[in-house]
Write a protein that holds these residues in place. Structure first.
Motif, PDB file in Angstrom:
ATOM      1  N   GLU A  17       0.788  -0.881   0.063  1.00 36.57           N
ATOM      2  CA  GLU A  17      -0.095   0.211  -0.043  1.00 36.57           C
ATOM      3  C   GLU A  17       1.201   0.895  -0.526  1.00 36.57           C
ATOM      4  N   CYS A  18       0.649   2.037  -0.958  1.00 39.27           N
ATOM      5  CA  CYS A  18       1.311   3.221  -1.241  1.00 39.27           C
ATOM      6  C   CYS A  18       0.308   4.281  -1.517  1.00 39.27           C
ATOM      7  N   TYR A  19       0.591   5.469  -1.098  1.00 39.06           N
ATOM      8  CA  TYR A  19      -0.374   6.759  -0.960  1.00 39.06           C
ATOM      9  C   TYR A  19       0.101   7.921  -1.531  1.00 39.06           C
ATOM     10  N   PRO A  20      -0.439   8.459  -2.839  1.00 38.96           N
ATOM     11  CA  PRO A  20       0.092   9.403  -2.964  1.00 38.96           C
ATOM     12  C   PRO A  20       0.297  11.049  -2.900  1.00 38.96           C
ATOM     13  N   GLU A  21      -0.826  10.944  -1.592  1.00 42.25           N
ATOM     14  CA  GLU A  21      -0.267  12.060  -0.623  1.00 42.25           C
ATOM     15  C   GLU A  21       0.397  11.519   0.817  1.00 42.25           C
ATOM     16  N   TRP A  22       0.307  10.941   1.064  1.00 43.01           N
ATOM     17  CA  TRP A  22       1.393  10.692   1.987  1.00 43.01           C
ATOM     18  C   TRP A  22       2.730  10.853   1.059  1.00 43.01           C
ATOM     19  N   ILE A  23       3.050  10.268  -0.337  1.00 41.36           N
ATOM     20  CA  ILE A  23       4.592  10.212  -1.442  1.00 41.36           C
ATOM     21  C   ILE A  23       4.783  11.886  -1.256  1.00 41.36           C
ATOM     22  N   ALA A  24       4.253  12.807  -1.336  1.00 43.28           N
ATOM     23  CA  ALA A  24       3.833  13.652  -1.686  1.00 43.28           C
ATOM     24  C   ALA A  24       3.808  15.020  -0.885  1.00 43.28           C
ATOM     25  N   TYR A  25       4.048  14.311   1.144  1.00 44.63           N
ATOM     26  CA  TYR A  25       4.240  14.707   2.279  1.00 44.63           C
ATOM     27  C   TYR A  25       5.412  14.558   2.296  1.00 44.63           C
ATOM     28  N   ILE A  26       5.657  13.300   2.075  1.00 39.70           N
ATOM     29  CA  ILE A  26       7.138  12.555   2.109  1.00 39.70           C
ATOM     30  C   ILE A  26       8.162  13.875   0.504  1.00 39.70           C
ATOM     31  N   LYS A  27       7.967  13.655  -0.436  1.00 39.02           N
ATOM     32  CA  LYS A  27       8.493  14.650  -0.810  1.00 39.02           C
ATOM     33  C   LYS A  27       8.707  16.611  -0.731  1.00 39.02           C
ATOM     34  N   SER A  28       7.626  16.800  -0.158  1.00 37.78           N
ATOM     35  CA  SER A  28       7.289  17.780   0.661  1.00 37.78           C
ATOM     36  C   SER A  28       8.593  18.222   1.801  1.00 37.78           C
TER      37      SER A  28
END
Length: 153
Positions: A17-28
């Motif tokens: 499970e990978c969530y786009p909003e989590w990945i965007a947050y990690i990148k931010s």
């Protein structure tokens, strides 16, 4: 090997499970996300990360409600419905323990992702008290010098 997301060495989302909003947050937060959404880094704001996890849970529930509204049975049961616990224990009390069922839900049910995140950080956060401003009434902050270790891959 499956994709897994860890917070302080505790798996926080389900396998693969990978969530786009989590990945965007990690990148931010300046953490480099590599191929297949793998990363290793540290976060410095518990409440901010908690907000992202809460938004993931709410999005999952919204999708289930949309499925139900559209007559789809797959993933249409609310993630907030714990009635299955009673049903399982009442149907076969010699096979199913109430406590075991409750622990299984707390450890694995989507609705408890924010709680799982808190538990994964419990040694490095401190409760700072109640607030009546904003969405959260219980406020936590990282202890001095602590960071939230995040990894995925």
């Amino acid at each position: 090997m499956s994709y897994k997301t860890y917070v302080n060495d505790t798996q926080i989302f389900g396998n693969n499970e990978c969530y786009p909003e989590w990945i965007a947050y990690i990148k931010s937060k300046g953490i480099e996300v590599g191929e297949n959404d793998s990363y290793t880094g540290e976060l410095d704001n518990f409440m901010e990360a908690l907000d992202v996890i809460e938004s993931i849970v709410m999005k999952l529930e919204a999708k289930r409600r949309e499925n139900k509204k559209n007559g789809l049975s797959f993933h249409s049961k609310s993630i907030f419905n714990l009635g299955e616990i009673y049903d399982a224990v009442a149907t076969d009390p010699d096979e199913e323990s109430l406590l075991d069922s409750e622990i299984e839900y707390i450890q694995n049910a989507y609705m408890f992702m924010p709680y799982a995140f808190l538990k994964a950080c419990e040694d490095i956060v401190e409760y700072t008290g109640l607030s009546f401003e904003g969405r959260h009434t219980r406020i936590y902050k990282l202890k001095d010098g602590c960071k939230i270790k995040v990894t995925a891959g």
